[in-house]
Design a protein around this motif. Structure first.
Motif, mmCIF file in Angstrom:
data_model
loop_
_atom_site.group_PDB
_atom_site.id
_atom_site.type_symbol
_atom_site.label_atom_id
_atom_site.label_comp_id
_atom_site.label_asym_id
_atom_site.label_seq_id
_atom_site.Cartn_x
_atom_site.Cartn_y
_atom_site.Cartn_z
ATOM 1 N N UNK A 1 0.843 -1.170 0.000
ATOM 2 C CA UNK A 1 0.000 0.000 0.000
ATOM 3 C C UNK A 1 0.892 1.238 0.000
ATOM 4 N N UNK A 2 0.551 2.178 -0.863
ATOM 5 C CA UNK A 2 1.323 3.420 -0.914
ATOM 6 C C UNK A 2 0.724 4.431 0.059
ATOM 7 N N UNK A 3 1.575 5.316 0.524
ATOM 8 C CA UNK A 3 1.135 6.368 1.444
ATOM 9 C C UNK A 3 1.277 7.710 0.760
ATOM 10 N N UNK A 4 0.201 8.467 0.812
ATOM 11 C CA UNK A 4 0.174 9.790 0.215
ATOM 12 C C UNK A 4 -0.263 10.795 1.267
ATOM 13 N N UNK A 5 0.155 12.024 1.081
ATOM 14 C CA UNK A 5 -0.215 13.107 1.999
ATOM 15 C C UNK A 5 -0.861 14.209 1.168
ATOM 16 N N UNK A 6 -1.998 14.704 1.649
ATOM 17 C CA UNK A 6 -2.706 15.784 0.984
ATOM 18 C C UNK A 6 -2.723 16.998 1.901
ATOM 19 N N UNK A 30 -4.011 2.803 -1.604
ATOM 20 C CA UNK A 30 -3.262 3.878 -0.975
ATOM 21 C C UNK A 30 -3.921 4.299 0.329
ATOM 22 N N UNK A 31 -3.103 4.893 1.161
ATOM 23 C CA UNK A 31 -3.582 5.524 2.388
ATOM 24 C C UNK A 31 -3.317 7.014 2.230
ATOM 25 N N UNK A 56 4.059 12.264 -2.259
ATOM 26 C CA UNK A 56 4.281 10.828 -2.119
ATOM 27 C C UNK A 56 5.184 10.566 -0.911
ATOM 28 N N UNK A 57 5.540 9.304 -0.715
ATOM 29 C CA UNK A 57 6.337 8.917 0.454
ATOM 30 C C UNK A 57 7.722 9.553 0.473
ATOM 31 N N UNK A 58 8.235 9.902 -0.692
ATOM 32 C CA UNK A 58 9.561 10.521 -0.749
ATOM 33 C C UNK A 58 9.494 12.029 -0.538
ATOM 34 N N UNK A 77 4.070 8.481 -13.787
ATOM 35 C CA UNK A 77 5.522 8.495 -13.584
ATOM 36 C C UNK A 77 5.945 7.571 -12.440
ATOM 37 N N UNK A 78 5.007 7.179 -11.609
ATOM 38 C CA UNK A 78 5.282 6.276 -10.491
ATOM 39 C C UNK A 78 4.762 4.857 -10.756
ATOM 40 N N UNK A 79 4.130 4.656 -11.900
ATOM 41 C CA UNK A 79 3.565 3.349 -12.221
ATOM 42 C C UNK A 79 2.263 3.072 -11.492
ATOM 43 N N UNK A 80 1.563 4.123 -11.069
ATOM 44 C CA UNK A 80 0.341 3.968 -10.276
ATOM 45 C C UNK A 80 -0.929 4.325 -11.039
ATOM 46 N N UNK A 81 -0.821 4.679 -12.308
ATOM 47 C CA UNK A 81 -1.980 5.129 -13.076
ATOM 48 C C UNK A 81 -2.792 3.956 -13.598
ATOM 49 N N UNK A 82 -4.093 4.010 -13.390
ATOM 50 C CA UNK A 82 -5.026 3.055 -13.985
ATOM 51 C C UNK A 82 -5.308 3.567 -15.399
ATOM 52 N N UNK A 83 -4.645 2.974 -16.371
ATOM 53 C CA UNK A 83 -4.717 3.453 -17.756
ATOM 54 C C UNK A 83 -6.141 3.394 -18.311
ATOM 55 N N UNK A 84 -6.873 2.344 -17.988
ATOM 56 C CA UNK A 84 -8.246 2.211 -18.484
ATOM 57 C C UNK A 84 -9.125 3.323 -17.923
ATOM 58 N N UNK A 85 -9.011 3.572 -16.633
ATOM 59 C CA UNK A 85 -9.783 4.641 -16.009
ATOM 60 C C UNK A 85 -9.412 5.997 -16.608
#
Length: 119
Positions: A1-6, A30-31, A56-58, A77-85
């Motif tokens: 699971x990836x961690x993101x901050x907003x 993601x969280x 992102x986490x970095x 750029x992070x490999x997290x994109x849902x291309x179909x969506x």
């Protein structure tokens, strides 16, 4: 699971748009940690005119992530994109620009009378 901050603030409709787009376009689980900037003068000075800011986490940040193209590029750029969506959303967005009946732009977001509503 990836961690993101907003970085956000109460009542930020652009932040809500970003969250709806993220739910639609992110292919990974993601969280999302929401950071309220109004409670810290330093955060207000740094992010006040830039929110929503997604990090992102970095610590790499994305300003204006509520713009679908920017968020899609950042996720890709992070490999997290849902291309179909993303392809489906692009088709919906191009339909919104035409005078047709308003279509859904993101999960939970609807366009009515030129305004985007969540829910």
């Amino acid at each position: 699971m990836i961690r993101l901050r907003l970085y956000t603030t109460l009542g930020c409709h652009l932040c809500e748009q970003l969250e709806a787009l993220l739910a639609t376009l992110c292919a990974e689980r993601y969280r999302l940690e929401r950071v309220e900037i109004s409670e810290d003068e330093g955060l207000v000075a740094h992010y006040g005119v830039r929110i929503p800011v997604l990090a992102d986490e970095t610590g790499e940040e994305l300003d204006r992530g509520m713009e679908p193209e920017r968020l899609a590029g950042w996720l890709a750029s992070r490999g997290w994109l849902d291309e179909t969506a993303w392809q489906q959303l692009q088709q919906q967005l191009s339909g919104e620009r035409s005078p047709e009946v308003a279509k859904r732009a993101a999960k939970g977001a609807t366009l009515r009378g030129g305004r985007r509503y969540l829910g």
